[in-house]
Design an enzyme around this catalytic site. Structure first.
Site, PDB file in Angstrom:
ATOM      1  N   GLU A  87     -11.605   3.709   6.149  1.00 43.00           N
ATOM      2  CA  GLU A  87     -10.039   5.036   6.681  1.00 43.00           C
ATOM      3  C   GLU A  87     -10.958   6.173   7.808  1.00 43.00           C
ATOM      4  O   GLU A  87     -10.512   5.888   8.222  1.00 43.00           O
ATOM      5  CB  GLU A  87      -9.086   5.295   5.758  1.00 43.00           C
ATOM      6  CG  GLU A  87      -7.891   6.972   5.775  1.00 43.00           C
ATOM      7  CD  GLU A  87      -7.438   6.934   5.006  1.00 43.00           C
ATOM      8  OE1 GLU A  87      -7.621   6.973   4.460  1.00 43.00           O
ATOM      9  OE2 GLU A  87      -6.291   7.377   4.730  1.00 43.00           O
ATOM     10  N   ASP A 107       1.767   4.214   2.882  1.00 42.98           N
ATOM     11  CA  ASP A 107       0.478   5.330   2.447  1.00 42.98           C
ATOM     12  C   ASP A 107       1.716   6.496   1.437  1.00 42.98           C
ATOM     13  O   ASP A 107       1.740   5.638   0.062  1.00 42.98           O
ATOM     14  CB  ASP A 107      -0.424   5.197   2.943  1.00 42.98           C
ATOM     15  CG  ASP A 107      -1.695   5.442   2.679  1.00 42.98           C
ATOM     16  OD1 ASP A 107      -2.080   5.993   1.436  1.00 42.98           O
ATOM     17  OD2 ASP A 107      -2.286   6.155   3.564  1.00 42.98           O
ATOM     18  N   ASP A 108       2.054   6.638   2.155  1.00 39.92           N
ATOM     19  CA  ASP A 108       2.556   8.239   1.228  1.00 39.92           C
ATOM     20  C   ASP A 108       3.771   9.309   1.984  1.00 39.92           C
ATOM     21  O   ASP A 108       3.290   9.648   3.340  1.00 39.92           O
ATOM     22  CB  ASP A 108       1.379   9.474   1.589  1.00 39.92           C
ATOM     23  CG  ASP A 108      -0.405   8.853   0.738  1.00 39.92           C
ATOM     24  OD1 ASP A 108       0.423   8.516  -0.598  1.00 39.92           O
ATOM     25  OD2 ASP A 108      -1.143   8.857   1.090  1.00 39.92           O
ATOM     26  N   HIS A 150      -9.449   1.127  -1.304  1.00 37.42           N
ATOM     27  CA  HIS A 150      -9.307   1.681  -0.156  1.00 37.42           C
ATOM     28  C   HIS A 150     -10.743   2.005   0.909  1.00 37.42           C
ATOM     29  O   HIS A 150     -11.587   1.463   0.041  1.00 37.42           O
ATOM     30  CB  HIS A 150      -8.682   3.307  -0.291  1.00 37.42           C
ATOM     31  CG  HIS A 150      -7.509   3.583  -0.248  1.00 37.42           C
ATOM     32  ND1 HIS A 150      -6.938   2.950  -1.523  1.00 37.42           N
ATOM     33  CD2 HIS A 150      -6.766   4.453   0.125  1.00 37.42           C
ATOM     34  CE1 HIS A 150      -5.351   3.354  -0.849  1.00 37.42           C
ATOM     35  NE2 HIS A 150      -5.568   4.756  -0.646  1.00 37.42           N
ATOM     36  N   HIS A 165       1.172   4.690  -2.396  1.00 36.98           N
ATOM     37  CA  HIS A 165       0.888   5.573  -3.633  1.00 36.98           C
ATOM     38  C   HIS A 165       2.221   6.242  -3.631  1.00 36.98           C
ATOM     39  O   HIS A 165       3.000   7.043  -3.388  1.00 36.98           O
ATOM     40  CB  HIS A 165       0.028   6.584  -2.829  1.00 36.98           C
ATOM     41  CG  HIS A 165      -1.163   6.584  -2.621  1.00 36.98           C
ATOM     42  ND1 HIS A 165      -2.297   6.085  -2.974  1.00 36.98           N
ATOM     43  CD2 HIS A 165      -1.676   6.254  -1.366  1.00 36.98           C
ATOM     44  CE1 HIS A 165      -3.178   5.149  -2.394  1.00 36.98           C
ATOM     45  NE2 HIS A 165      -2.793   5.320  -1.554  1.00 36.98           N
ATOM     46  N   HIS A 208       0.936  -1.163  -0.061  1.00 39.90           N
ATOM     47  CA  HIS A 208      -0.088   0.556  -0.081  1.00 39.90           C
ATOM     48  C   HIS A 208       1.089   0.980   0.144  1.00 39.90           C
ATOM     49  O   HIS A 208       1.487   1.290   1.277  1.00 39.90           O
ATOM     50  CB  HIS A 208      -0.847  -0.273   1.609  1.00 39.90           C
ATOM     51  CG  HIS A 208      -1.792   1.292   1.370  1.00 39.90           C
ATOM     52  ND1 HIS A 208      -2.830   0.682   1.841  1.00 39.90           N
ATOM     53  CD2 HIS A 208      -2.277   2.296   0.356  1.00 39.90           C
ATOM     54  CE1 HIS A 208      -3.504   2.187   1.982  1.00 39.90           C
ATOM     55  NE2 HIS A 208      -3.176   3.005   1.490  1.00 39.90           N
TER      56      HIS A 208
END
Ligand code: ADE
Ligand code: ZN
Length: 328
Positions: free
Chosen positions: A197, A275-276, A194, A16, A14
């Site tokens: 969340e 994630d980021d 997703h 991005h 996961h």
């Protein structure tokens, strides 16, 4: 513990790619491509990265992505992440990209994919890292636009493993994208989304029942529904959880209260991901370290999480077993 986390081979599921844009690269690309960004220094950028929920983050994240213009920019972004993977002993990565963030600015779909894929191929050869690419639809946009993006992707299907669903969750439930996910499945794409969340447990159920996804990204709020938890456990549907992201976006107030260990002990196939990372203050190993500390994880928990990262991946059973044997 830090050494164990560093030394274990891991998969990241996961991530991005636009969320790996570090301020230094953002400044360099902004200058090269003559794009205006509202920051002058790295300190200013870091100060702007204080969020009280998902949407303020997304606003800054999409603005940051506007510096990516040429194919080479996508290559450089992806390569920088893969070098980081090598440092962290990530041996396999399943990477999201958001084509609509770029095609809406007039960037060719092919430039985005080709730039990313060239870096992925170089990483396989030079760094020994395998990868898959997952194209995410932006859920704040319409299903028609997602269908248009799906059609644009078909000439590049060989390079894309699956489709996902990201961006503003609340008010954009999975049911909005039933048709495009059916089309993606018919085209042979793996499906993930997703869910849970910021959205409640019903978003997770919709992703499973209406989009027929094989993995849930985040899934934090599954613990509001015990029947859903049992289903995730019994069907071994993976959750790709992202602790530092959930902390930064106030999905959880303190990692001491994070439900990852509870879900793991319940028997759900939980994985840890970043994630980021450029926006949330840590790459994969820092995510493992943060939960290990906050939730008092032991060495077996950490090993289980690393094993889960392969089990939950789209690798072949043979490749999965090879990595799992290595860990054991
Ligand atoms: N796009 C990038 N990161 C995201 C996240 N954490 N949730 C939804 N969409 C995203
Ligand atoms: Zn995400």
């Amino acid at each position: 513990m830090k050494n164990l986390i560093q030394n274990l081979p891991k998969a990241e599921l996961h991530l991005h790619i636009e969320g790996t844009l570090e301020p230094q690269l953002m400044f360099r690309l902004a200058k090269k491509n003559s794009i205006k960004i509202p920051y002058e220094t790295v300190d200013e950028v870091k100060k702007a990265y204080e969020f009280d929920s998902l949407q303020p983050f997304l606003d800054i994240y999409y603005a940051g992505a506007s510096v990516l213009v040429e194919k080479r920019d996508f290559y450089d972004l992806t390569w920088a992440y893969l070098v980081k993977c090598k440092e962290e002993n990530i041996v396999h990565a399943e990477i999201f990209f958001d084509p609509q963030t770029h095609t809406s600015r007039g960037i060719a779909f092919g430039d985005v994919v080709e730039g990313i894929v060239e870096a992925l191929n170089d990483a396989e050869k030079k760094l020994g890292i395998s990868s898959f690419l997952i194209m995410s639809f932006l859920r704040h946009l319409s299903e028609e636009e997602a269908i248009k993006t799906l059609k644009e992707s078909l000439p590049y299907k060989y390079f894309i493993k699956g489709v996902g669903l990201d961006s503003s969750e609340l008010g954009n439930p999975p049911s909005k994208f039933q048709k495009v996910f059916q089309m993606a499945k018919n085209a042979g794409y793996e499906c993930v989304a997703h869910a849970g969340e910021e959205g409640d447990a019903s978003y997770i159920k919709e992703a499973l029942d209406l989009l027929h996804v094989s993995r849930i990204d985040h899934g934090v709020r599954c613990d509001e529904d015990i029947e859903l938890m049992k289903r995730l456990r019994d069907e071994q549907i993976p959750l790709t959880m992202c602790p530092l992201s959930n902390l930064k976006l106030k999905v959880v107030d303190d990692l001491k209260n994070y439900n990852l260990k509870k879900l793991l002990d319940f028997g759900i196939l939980v994985t840890i991901n970043s994630d980021d990372p450029a926006y949330f203050g840590g790459y994969l190993n820092e995510n493992y370290e943060a939960v290990a500390k906050s939730l008092n994880l032991n060495e077996d928990d950490i090993k289980t999480l690393a094993i889960n990262s392969f089990k939950a991946s789209f690798l072949s059973d043979e490749a999965k077993n090879r990595y799992i044997e290595d860990i054991n």
